[in-house]
Write a protein that holds these residues in place. Sequence first.
Motif, mmCIF file in Angstrom:
data_model
loop_
_atom_site.group_PDB
_atom_site.id
_atom_site.type_symbol
_atom_site.label_atom_id
_atom_site.label_comp_id
_atom_site.label_asym_id
_atom_site.label_seq_id
_atom_site.Cartn_x
_atom_site.Cartn_y
_atom_site.Cartn_z
ATOM 1 N N LYS A 2 0.824 -1.116 0.090
ATOM 2 C CA LYS A 2 -0.101 0.104 -0.082
ATOM 3 C C LYS A 2 0.847 1.301 0.110
ATOM 4 C CE LYS A 2 -4.074 1.437 0.890
ATOM 5 N NZ LYS A 2 -5.342 1.336 0.125
ATOM 6 N N VAL A 3 0.392 2.301 -0.902
ATOM 7 C CA VAL A 3 1.316 3.403 -0.863
ATOM 8 C C VAL A 3 0.475 4.698 -0.931
ATOM 9 C CG1 VAL A 3 3.293 2.336 -2.359
ATOM 10 C CG2 VAL A 3 1.284 3.477 -3.522
ATOM 11 N N PRO A 4 0.940 5.919 -0.412
ATOM 12 C CA PRO A 4 -0.151 6.904 -0.515
ATOM 13 C C PRO A 4 -0.439 7.723 -1.623
ATOM 14 C CG PRO A 4 2.274 7.646 0.221
ATOM 15 C CD PRO A 4 2.154 6.010 -0.223
ATOM 16 N N ILE A 5 -0.283 6.594 -2.795
ATOM 17 C CA ILE A 5 -0.686 7.375 -4.073
ATOM 18 C C ILE A 5 -2.034 6.600 -4.573
ATOM 19 C CG2 ILE A 5 0.147 7.879 -6.408
ATOM 20 C CD1 ILE A 5 2.792 8.109 -5.069
ATOM 21 N N GLN A 6 -3.000 7.401 -4.814
ATOM 22 C CA GLN A 6 -4.112 6.813 -5.595
ATOM 23 C C GLN A 6 -4.385 7.451 -6.785
ATOM 24 O OE1 GLN A 6 -7.018 7.094 -2.137
ATOM 25 N NE2 GLN A 6 -6.091 5.371 -1.350
ATOM 26 N N LEU A 18 -0.489 -0.004 -10.231
ATOM 27 C CA LEU A 18 -0.815 0.527 -9.176
ATOM 28 C C LEU A 18 -2.315 0.814 -9.229
ATOM 29 C CD1 LEU A 18 -0.018 2.520 -6.747
ATOM 30 C CD2 LEU A 18 0.217 4.063 -8.393
ATOM 31 N N THR A 20 -6.398 1.864 -7.915
ATOM 32 C CA THR A 20 -6.864 3.363 -7.334
ATOM 33 C C THR A 20 -7.086 3.342 -5.682
ATOM 34 O OG1 THR A 20 -9.258 2.500 -7.649
ATOM 35 C CG2 THR A 20 -8.246 3.904 -9.574
ATOM 36 N N GLY A 22 -4.519 2.518 -4.142
ATOM 37 C CA GLY A 22 -3.009 2.824 -3.884
ATOM 38 C C GLY A 22 -1.954 1.391 -3.433
ATOM 39 N N ASN A 23 -2.715 0.317 -4.095
ATOM 40 C CA ASN A 23 -1.860 -0.809 -3.982
ATOM 41 C C ASN A 23 -0.942 -1.021 -5.254
ATOM 42 O OD1 ASN A 23 -3.429 -2.344 -1.716
ATOM 43 N ND2 ASN A 23 -5.225 -1.738 -2.895
ATOM 44 N N HIS A 69 2.444 13.837 -6.899
ATOM 45 C CA HIS A 69 2.893 12.694 -6.096
ATOM 46 C C HIS A 69 4.491 12.555 -5.939
ATOM 47 C CE1 HIS A 69 -1.295 11.394 -6.523
ATOM 48 N NE2 HIS A 69 -1.123 11.580 -8.044
#
Length: 120
Positions: A2-6, A18, A20, A22-23, A69
Motif C-alpha cells: 500500500k502506497v499513499p498514491i491513489q 498501481l 485506485t 494505492g496498492n 505525487h
Amino acid sequence: MKVPIQPKEDIATEFINLDTLGNLFVKSGYAWDGPSGPVPDTDENMRASLVHDALYQLMRHDFISARTHRKPADKLFKKMCKEDGVSNLAASTYYKALRKFGKPSASPQDKKKAHRAPRA
C-alpha cells in the motif's frame, strides 16, 4: 504494498501496477539501479529504492502527476528506509537530497529507453 498514491484509474504496465486504492505491485523482472547518487546500495535501503524508482517511473511516463505525487513518493522512501533500519539522520538526509535533486528524474523529459539483453 500500500502506497499513499491513489490514481484516478488503475495503472497496469509491463512491470508495475498501481490501483485506485494505492496498492502497488512491482512484478518479477523489473530492473532498477538501487539508490541514486552517493547513497550506497544496502539491505536497509533497497526495498525503498525499488518502490521509489517504480513510482518515479510512473511519473516519467505520465501515468501519475509528478507535481502531485513526487513529494509523497519521497516521504514514502524516507519512511521505508527507517522501517528497514536506516538511521533517522541518514533517512532525513536522503529525503532532503531527493527533494533538492530528484525533480528531473520524475519528469517525462527524463524518460529512459528500456533495453533488453538478446535471448541466447
